[in-house]
Design an enzyme around this catalytic site. Structure first.
Site, short mmCIF file in Angstrom:
data_model
loop_
_atom_site.label_atom_id
_atom_site.label_comp_id
_atom_site.label_asym_id
_atom_site.label_seq_id
_atom_site.Cartn_x
_atom_site.Cartn_y
_atom_site.Cartn_z
CG ASP A 1 -2.01 -0.98 1.20
OD1 ASP A 1 -2.02 -1.83 0.29
OD2 ASP A 1 -2.88 -0.94 2.09
CG HIS B 1 2.18 0.09 4.37
ND1 HIS B 1 1.91 -0.83 5.35
CD2 HIS B 1 1.04 0.83 4.20
CE1 HIS B 1 0.67 -0.67 5.77
NE2 HIS B 1 0.11 0.33 5.10
#
Length: 474
Positions: free
Chosen positions: A298, A440
């Site tokens: 992400d 992430h």
């Protein structure tokens, strides 16, 4: 992580198409030069951030359920003093948020700081940071502009657009246009501008329209009662041009008639490496017959972290899903193209990472459609999946889009633990066949954990596939 029951990602199915449109996340209530609150001021020209050489987007986020936040600001070579000013302001707001809103344990508080370029042309750089603070002690939305003078090699605050001898004339014009508006107290207005400190503090958002007018925005509660929202005053070009400083005139000119490039005098502007890995055909992995796992990343793309990650993935012929943030896609479309070319899936993670459950259906659609448009512009394909920031989703969010939502089964909490060994250990010990794993790619420590994850799970017979491939083959 936001407290909620994690619905298995594979059960969150939906339609796989999305329309593309333009919009903003949560526009302010404005009153433009004598107009009623809600009127739209003159537009500014759009800046293409992908044309800014050496640009990096400094992003951070926390998915702590009691006080989630997401912040971003640009780092442009040559404008280090301006970057330092933005960094200081973002860190100050984060510190206030953490010590205030995060001191309790109740949900319902979040902080979002996003950025947009006002002008990036010639020797002028202008940026606006927009803060949306939903903590109980905050007034909500606020904006601030930052300016850099490449000719002088100096960071400029918004009042620096106006010559020192003309600031009284500017203030008189602003007061004249604000008086008489609903919610404005003339006596309080006089008090605000009579004090040099408070007067300067409210002049923290100034820019130019495409027609050369000076636009001054006041946050909610600065010059009127909070219920009236924000106010915007637009002063015509012919009025303000004589008042502008030398830098202000250059900023005005570069906004009206942008140069083809930005040159802030940086001694060296690095060219970020973009991997050229190419996928060898479609993935034929049958997840009914072998152990599959879907790694998802992400908040990117990020420089240089995403490039490094793509190289790690290519060594193991692993395919993953990237849930990208629109403002970073716009800055680095080359990285998103590289992701797609390498056989990875590109998903939608909103334009600037707000809690979508706090937005209206129109704002949700804007966040997602604007990001889908940026992804399609970079890759030629419209995404079919989205991941709601913080995993926050409700019926309003679901019905505002035709994208299919994706949550996760394994949360590495890599936003909290910036430790590659711990992140890798979490995935290796918790992962089960057909799991969706949350990571992430804005964190170098998370990217550094990937080789160990790939090496160990490959040895255990796992195949790394995209979310859509996992869904399609089960």
């Amino acid at each position: 992580m936001r407290s909620h029951t994690l619905i298995p990602a594979l059960l969150l199915l939906g339609s796989l198409t999305s329309a593309c449109a333009h919009g903003t996340s949560e526009p302010p209530v404005t009153a433009a030069d004598g107009a009623r609150p809600g009127a739209s001021p003159s537009p500014a020209r759009t800046v293409d951030p992908s044309k800014i050489k050496g640009l990096e987007i400094v992003s951070d986020s926390s998915e702590n359920g009691s006080c989630p936040f997401a912040t971003s600001y640009p780092d442009v070579p040559g404008a280090e003093a301006m970057t330092a000013a933005m960094k200081k302001d973002v860190e100050r707001q984060l510190a206030t948020f953490r010590s205030g809103a995060c001191a309790g344990s109740a949900d319902g508080r979040d902080l979002n700081i996003s950025h947009e370029f006002l002008v990036a042309s010639g020797d002028v750089l202008g940026v606006r940071l927009t803060t949306q603070d939903h903590s109980s002690a905050s007034s909500g939305r606020s904006t601030r502009t930052y300016w850099y003078d490449g000719k002088a090699g100096a960071y400029r605050t918004p009042p620096g657009l106006v010559a020192g001898g003309s600031r009284d004339a500017l203030i008189a014009a602003l007061k004249d246009r604000l008086k008489g508006r609903e919610g404005v107290n003339p006596a309080a207005l006089d008090d605000t501008f009579s004090d040099p400190v408070s007067g300067a503090s409210v002049l923290d958002d100034m820019d130019f329209t495409a027609g050369g007018a000076l636009r001054v925005t006041f946050d909610r509660g600065e010059v009127g009662v909070p219920a009236a929202g924000a106010y915007t005053v637009v002063l015509p070009e012919e009025t303000v041009t004589p008042w502008l400083s030398g830098f202000g005139k250059r900023a005005q000119r570069q906004t009206m008639r942008p140069s083809r490039s930005l040159d802030l005098g940086a001694p060296h502007v690095p060219a970020p490496a973009v991997p050229t890995h190419t996928a060898s055909g479609d993935d034929d992995t049958d997840c009914k017959k072998v152990k599959c796992i879907a790694l998802t990343f992400d908040d990117g793309p990020a420089v240089p972290e995403t490039s490094t990650l793509l190289t790690h993935l290519a060594r193991y012929k692993a395919r993953v899903t990237f849930f990208t943030v629109g403002q970073s896609v716009a800055a680095h479309p080359d990285l998103v193209r590289a992701e797609a070319k390498a056989g990875h899936e590109i998903g939608n993670h909103s334009w600037n990472h707000p809690d979508l459950t706090r937005l209206t259906p129109q704002q949700i659609a804007s966040q997602l459609n604007r990001t889908s448009a940026a992804i399609k512009a970079a890759t030629g394909r419209t995404p079919t999946l989205f991941r709601p920031p913080y995993g926050a989703i409700n019926n309003t969010v679901r019905t505002a889009t035709t994208l299919s939502p994706v949550l996760w089964d394994v949360d590495t909490e890599d936003w909290k633990y910036r430790d590659p060994a711990k992140v890798a250990r979490t995935v290796i010990t918790k992962a089960q066949p057909n799991d969706v794993v949350l990571l992430h790619d804005i964190h170098a420590t998370s990217v550094a954990a990937v080789p160990e994850i790939l090496r160990t799970l490959t040895a255990r017979g796992y195949h790394f596939v995209t979310v859509s491939h996992l869904r399609a083959t089960l």
